[in-house]
Each structure stands twice: as C-alpha cells, then as structure tokens.
Design a protein around this motif. Sequence first.
Motif, mmCIF file in Angstrom:
data_model
loop_
_atom_site.group_PDB
_atom_site.id
_atom_site.type_symbol
_atom_site.label_atom_id
_atom_site.label_comp_id
_atom_site.label_asym_id
_atom_site.label_seq_id
_atom_site.Cartn_x
_atom_site.Cartn_y
_atom_site.Cartn_z
ATOM 1 N N CYS A 282 0.846 -1.193 0.000
ATOM 2 C CA CYS A 282 0.000 0.000 0.000
ATOM 3 C C CYS A 282 0.885 1.248 0.000
ATOM 4 N N CYS A 287 -1.790 2.399 6.161
ATOM 5 C CA CYS A 287 -3.032 2.282 5.403
ATOM 6 C C CYS A 287 -4.031 1.398 6.159
ATOM 7 N N HIS A 289 -6.700 0.371 4.660
ATOM 8 C CA HIS A 289 -7.364 -0.334 3.552
ATOM 9 C C HIS A 289 -8.831 0.075 3.483
ATOM 10 N N CYS A 295 -4.157 1.850 -2.357
ATOM 11 C CA CYS A 295 -4.284 0.721 -1.432
ATOM 12 C C CYS A 295 -4.221 -0.610 -2.200
ATOM 13 N N ALA A 296 -3.194 -1.383 -1.926
ATOM 14 C CA ALA A 296 -2.986 -2.645 -2.647
ATOM 15 C C ALA A 296 -4.005 -3.704 -2.229
ATOM 16 N N VAL A 297 -4.506 -3.585 -1.000
ATOM 17 C CA VAL A 297 -5.457 -4.579 -0.497
ATOM 18 C C VAL A 297 -6.797 -4.412 -1.220
HETATM 19 ZN ZN ZN Z 1 -4.223 -0.466 2.037
#
Ligand code: ZN
Length: 359
Positions: A282, A287, A289, A295-297
């Motif tokens: 992220c 983060c 999320h 945000c990678a999630v």
């Molecule tokens: Zn995130």
Amino acid sequence: MDLRDYGWNEELSAQFEAYAQRGLVPARVVKQSRDLSTLVTPLGELPGKVSGKFRHETAEQADFPVVGDWVTIEPAGDNLALIHAVLPRRSAFTRKAAGETVEAQVAAANVDTVFLVSGLDGDFNLRRIERYLTTAWTSAAEPIIVLNKADLCPDLQNVLTAVEGVAPGVPVVAVSALSEDGLKDLEPFIVPRKTVALLGSSGVGKSTLINRLLGEERLPTAPMSDAAEGRGRHTTTARELVLLPGGALLIDTPGMRELQLWADEEGLDRTFDDIEKLGARCRFPDCRHDREPGCAVRAAVTAGALDPRRLESYVKLRRELSFMELKKDVKKRRQQEKAAGRRFASMVKEIKKHKPRYQ
Ligand code: ZN
Ligand code: GDP
C-alpha cells in the motif's frame, strides 16, 4: 507416576533445575477448581494449593496455576502439596474476564495442538474460523481445523477449498464424529505426550469427538434440539487433563471450550497473512485499507483476488483488538494509580511515625 507420560521433557527439566536444588518437586495441574489444584506428581496424585508467599507476590490472576501448567511443589504433609512457582508456559489460552476493564484469565496452559472444531451444518461460518484461528495463533498452540458433521455436507470439496482459502498452511480435516468417518486423519495430530485441546461453539460436536478419542462415552452429549438452539450444558469430566488411550493428553475444561476473542497483533497478522503481505505494498505504511489512495489490499479485492468478506472480517477483528488494547491500557493506568496511591499512603504512614522527632 512417570511425569514424562504427562509431557515432561528436557526443556522443562532445564527450567526446573534451579528449583530442584531447593528440594522442590515438579508436577502438572490436571484439574483446577477455585483454590484447589489436582496435581500429578512423581509421588502420585496430590491436591495442591499455592503457598502464602506465591499468593502474596502474584498480582495478576493470569499468573496463578491453571490446567496444563507445570508447577514446582513442596510436599507439605497431610497429603497436600504447596505450589511454589509456575514454570514458564509454552502456550496459553487466555480469555477476557467479565467486567468493565479487560483482565486476562488463562483457561488452559501448555497446549501443543488445538483442534478448532466447526460443524458442517447450520453453524458453519468462515468468519468464525478466522476468529478461532486468531485466538489459536495468539496462544502459541498449533491449530488444526476440524470440520465435523461431514455426513451432513453434500459438497465437502467446495467447503474444504473455501476453508483452506481462509487458513493458508493450516491442516484441515473433515470428520464425522457420529459415523467415525475421517477420524483416522486426526491421528497424526494426536501424539503421545503431546497435549491437545478443542475449541469451538456449543453444538459442533466436541463432546462427541472427545468420547471418540477417549474410546468411551464419558461426556454426555446434547440432544439435537438443545444443540440447535445453542443451549449450553455444563459438562464436567472427572479430570480436565486426561491421558488418552494412545498416550496423548487431552485438556477439556469448561472454560476452554468457548473463548471470547483474546488476541494480539501477531495472532491477527498470522491469520491474515495474505492481507498483511498485500498491505506491505500500500502507498501509506499505516493504510487502513479503507479509502486511502494506492491501497494494494482494495486493489486485490477489485481484481477479484481477495474476498471482500475476508477483508471485512480482518478490519472488524482489528477494530475489536484495538478496543481491547485501549481497555487494557485503562486497566494498566488504574493499577499504576492504585500503586501510586499505596506508595503515598505508606509515605504518609512513614512520616506520621517519625513525626514526634520534628515536633
Ligand atoms: Zn491499504
Ligand atoms: P458440543 O456442544 O460441541 O460438545 O456438541 P455435542 O458433542 O454435544 O454434539 C451436539 C450434537 O451434534 C449432538 O446431537 C451430536 O449427536 C451431534 N453430532 C456430533 N457429531 C456429529 C456428526 O459428526 N454428525 C452429525 N450428524 N451429528 C453430530
């Protein structure tokens, strides 16, 4: 009585050395009720109580002996053993004590393997499995997911895939305690001199399973109607830590069966290892999320690589955890205030004692 049958080993021996020199003897707690322990000792089975010094010097309830603990004792005559110390716990199942602040209460100690039991009927719930896993990882016992009532499940394969998805790396075993199907697959996890315990909601079949493991109908099991309504029974065994026929040890205390979530950050991270790994990518290191950019999630959820319900479950558990931490902090502060109050009172007493000198 050979304590090795109860799990005594080299590591414990080494920890015990300092006590051995003082003429103390090791023992394991097989039952605990209020102030009285039942102990297995090299001298046979003995009732035990903590020494006055132990009671006086132990502030936290969590540090008192519980089922599964290894303790050092002094045979005190009258067929009673005095418990002087609790050896460091390899694992501990902790729960919240009732009340406004959070106090840790240990339900069982030194559990090697914990069977997280779910029923493959109306009770089945992936989110609950995540909760139990978090508690298990926090305890430091090795979790095994046991899906009972497989006889009631028409699409076992799909369920297994779903469970493996929320519990990466954790063995998942489907059984029917009723028909005994699949019980053989539990055998690798029921090892002589190792301690197992069961955790799961009421009605999932823990008593039925334990009776199978014991090879006898020792525990009463609930009639279907009671189980369906989630009505609790209070089953009590003669002993709470018992030797199984094959030489493994089983802990079954009423307090162990259904724990409220007690977890730490590490337990949560281990349960949601996939989300943790994604989170490292992220944009913001803190983060949540939620709505943060980069945000990678959430990107993984959008891409269909992460189940949004799993993310929701993670966020919810994390929130509960920080709430618990907050309450723990409050408790710590109150304890510090109390201690400061006591110090102040004794200072006043001290001053009063010396007062005549200044007059
Ligand atoms: Zn995130
Ligand atoms: P506990 O509350 O977890 O100890 O659950 P019990 O062992 O009392 O079981 C609750 C109910 O589920 C009882 O009626 C059991 O007969 C039933 N049960 C247990 N195991 C199985 C199983 O493998 N299949 C089915 N169909 N019923 C089971």
